[in-house]
Design an enzyme around this catalytic site. Structure first.
Site, PDB file in Angstrom:
ATOM      1  N   LYS A  55     -10.756  -7.107  -6.860  1.00  0.00           N
ATOM      2  CA  LYS A  55     -10.602  -5.951  -7.755  1.00  0.00           C
ATOM      3  C   LYS A  55     -11.305  -4.743  -7.125  1.00  0.00           C
ATOM      4  CE  LYS A  55     -10.199  -3.192 -11.337  1.00  0.00           C
ATOM      5  NZ  LYS A  55      -8.908  -2.554 -11.654  1.00  0.00           N
ATOM      6  N   SER A  56     -10.675  -3.582  -7.178  1.00  0.00           N
ATOM      7  CA  SER A  56     -11.306  -2.365  -6.656  1.00  0.00           C
ATOM      8  C   SER A  56     -12.683  -2.212  -7.274  1.00  0.00           C
ATOM      9  CB  SER A  56     -10.477  -1.131  -7.016  1.00  0.00           C
ATOM     10  OG  SER A  56      -9.253  -1.130  -6.320  1.00  0.00           O
ATOM     11  N   SER A  68      -4.194   0.952 -18.407  1.00  0.00           N
ATOM     12  CA  SER A  68      -5.210   1.972 -18.197  1.00  0.00           C
ATOM     13  C   SER A  68      -6.562   1.261 -18.252  1.00  0.00           C
ATOM     14  CB  SER A  68      -5.129   3.054 -19.273  1.00  0.00           C
ATOM     15  OG  SER A  68      -6.039   4.101 -18.968  1.00  0.00           O
ATOM     16  N   LEU A 105     -10.859   0.837 -14.106  1.00  0.00           N
ATOM     17  CA  LEU A 105     -11.698   0.331 -13.020  1.00  0.00           C
ATOM     18  C   LEU A 105     -12.851  -0.578 -13.476  1.00  0.00           C
ATOM     19  CD1 LEU A 105     -11.833   0.503  -9.941  1.00  0.00           C
ATOM     20  CD2 LEU A 105     -12.572   2.862 -10.142  1.00  0.00           C
ATOM     21  N   CYS A 120      -6.040   5.157  -7.672  1.00  0.00           N
ATOM     22  CA  CYS A 120      -6.281   4.741  -9.056  1.00  0.00           C
ATOM     23  C   CYS A 120      -5.815   5.814 -10.036  1.00  0.00           C
ATOM     24  CB  CYS A 120      -7.741   4.422  -9.334  1.00  0.00           C
ATOM     25  SG  CYS A 120      -7.946   4.016 -11.083  1.00  0.00           S
ATOM     26  N   SER A 160       0.342   1.479  -8.982  1.00  0.00           N
ATOM     27  CA  SER A 160       1.235   1.696 -10.119  1.00  0.00           C
ATOM     28  C   SER A 160       1.723   3.143 -10.176  1.00  0.00           C
ATOM     29  CB  SER A 160       0.518   1.319 -11.417  1.00  0.00           C
ATOM     30  OG  SER A 160      -0.722   1.960 -11.498  1.00  0.00           O
ATOM     31  N   GLY A 215       4.869  -4.127  -5.713  1.00  0.00           N
ATOM     32  CA  GLY A 215       5.575  -3.453  -6.800  1.00  0.00           C
ATOM     33  C   GLY A 215       6.774  -4.244  -7.291  1.00  0.00           C
ATOM     34  N   THR A 267       1.855  -7.609 -11.607  1.00  0.00           N
ATOM     35  CA  THR A 267       2.314  -7.930 -12.971  1.00  0.00           C
ATOM     36  C   THR A 267       2.761  -9.389 -13.121  1.00  0.00           C
ATOM     37  OG1 THR A 267       2.960  -5.618 -13.317  1.00  0.00           O
ATOM     38  CG2 THR A 267       3.965  -7.260 -14.766  1.00  0.00           C
TER      39      THR A 267
HETATM   40  O1  RRO Z   1      -8.497  -0.184 -13.010  1.00  0.00           O
HETATM   41  C1  RRO Z   1      -7.455   0.505 -13.159  1.00  0.00           C
HETATM   42  O2  RRO Z   1      -7.234   1.186 -14.170  1.00  0.00           O
HETATM   43  C2  RRO Z   1      -6.438   0.569 -12.110  1.00  0.00           C
HETATM   44  C3  RRO Z   1      -6.716   0.817 -10.778  1.00  0.00           C
HETATM   45 BR1  RRO Z   1      -8.434   0.983 -10.116  1.00  0.00          BR
HETATM   46  C4  RRO Z   1      -5.640   0.958  -9.854  1.00  0.00           C
HETATM   47  O3  RRO Z   1      -5.814   1.202  -8.650  1.00  0.00           O
HETATM   48  N1  RRO Z   1      -4.373   0.818 -10.328  1.00  0.00           N
HETATM   49  C5  RRO Z   1      -4.113   0.560 -11.619  1.00  0.00           C
HETATM   50  O4  RRO Z   1      -2.940   0.444 -11.997  1.00  0.00           O
HETATM   51  N2  RRO Z   1      -5.156   0.432 -12.511  1.00  0.00           N
END
Ligand code: RRO
Length: 309
Positions: free
Chosen positions: A44-45, A69, A72, A127, A192, A247, A270
């Site tokens: 996860k980022s 949404s 992060l 993001c 996304s 995607g 997804t």
């Molecule tokens: O955590 C998110 O809301 C999120 C991130 Br960091 C991203 O890179 N892409 C996304 O769809 N959601």
């Protein structure tokens, strides 16, 4: 039949892996991915400090895709670096990072630069859901350009970038021109589609609460855009920069389409959330069936060889 791939020297036994953000945040989730048939594990980022993310509900799916949404939510860079230090697995790990500012990205990258046991960074430039900073770095070409210029002065480890979707030929060429100047390890496209909205007609309201219902769209609906992004970057990037496609992949046929467009590997978002760990075995099986029927023994037999007229 060989569906292995090679991302600039990182050997990946199956070209199919998870997308960052999906079931890859906690120790348990990362462990499950590590033990699965996902070809690699993308984390996860992360940010410098742990984050709880946006208020719920913040994810919704329907038959055509998903909206999120999340904002992060993550356990912070130290947790992920620590997990990588102590893991005992040969499977490649891509550490996704997404600082809230350029300065935060530098800080995280300095930490990662001195850490071992990590195959590459996937730097998230895309993001779409931050309340603090409602700006997608990947759309600010001059900022990205300066950022990469400074970054490669000190950062010496493998680094790939995760891009937002682009829609204009001019933007693809501009982004590729910037990336082509640097030792970029790979490019992942796409994140996304930002700022979609989904509606519940019973409540006459949006389905997710943060940001007045706007969120990033993933899943089947975005596949044509994602494929186009892979194809455009395959055309414009240096031939030694591999592309990871992401995607709307739901079937082995979808994976085949991505490789045909020029992807070296693919990520599942997804559909992985919907189906869980078994998705990897299913997609591998479906992809191998297609290759058998076409008499292809490896991905290189058809990678990038899309027929156009
Ligand atoms: O955590 C998110 O809301 C999120 C991130 Br960091 C991203 O890179 N892409 C996304 O769809 N959601």
């Amino acid at each position: 039949i060989d569906i292995s791939t090679n991302i600039n020297g990182i050997k990946i036994s199956s070209c199919i892996m998870n997308a960052s953000g999906i079931l890859c945040c906690t120790e348990k989730e990362l462990y499950n991915l590590m033990m699965s048939s996902s070809g690699a594990v993308v984390t996860k980022s992360c940010t410098i400090k742990p984050r709880k993310g946006n208020l719920k509900p913040r994810y919704f799916e329907w038959k055509g895709g998903s909206i999120n949404s999340m904002g992060l939510p993550n356990l912070g860079i130290d947790f992920y670096l620590n997990f990588l230090e102590k893991k005992n697995s040969k499977k490649p790990f891509l550490l996704s990072i997404s600082g809230l500012s350029i300065e935060e990205n530098y800080l995280i990258l300095r930490k990662a630069n001195i850490s071992s046991n990590m195959n590459a960074i996937e730097l998230n430039l895309s993001c779409p859901n931050l309340l603090e900073k409602d700006k997608i770095l990947g759309y600010d070409f001059s900022k990205i350009s300066d950022f990469l210029e400074n970054l490669f002065q000190f950062y010496k480890k493998p680094l790939g970038v995760k891009l937002p979707p682009y829609f204009e030929d001019f933007h693809f060429r501009k982004m590729a021109f910037i990336l082509n100047k640097y030792p970029i390890y790979f490019v992942t496209c796409i994140n996304s589609l930002p700022n979609g909205i989904c509606i519940d007609i019973n409540k006459e309201s949006v389905v997710i609460h943060p940001k007045k219902g706007f969120g990033g769209i993933g899943g089947l609906s975005i596949k044509p855009f994602a494929l186009a992004n892979v194809r455009k970057f395959y055309t414009y990037l240096r031939k030694d920069i591999p592309i990871i496609g992401c995607g709307g992949i739901c079937t082995g046929k979808d994976v085949f389409e991505y490789i045909l467009c020029g992807a070296s590997a693919v990520q599942i978002g997804t559909q992985f959330l919907k189906e869980g760990i078994p998705v990897f075995d299913r997609l591998i099986k479906e992809l191998i069936t297609i290759l058998k029927n076409k008499n292809y023994s490896s991905l290189n037999s058809f990678k990038g060889k899309l027929n156009v007229f």
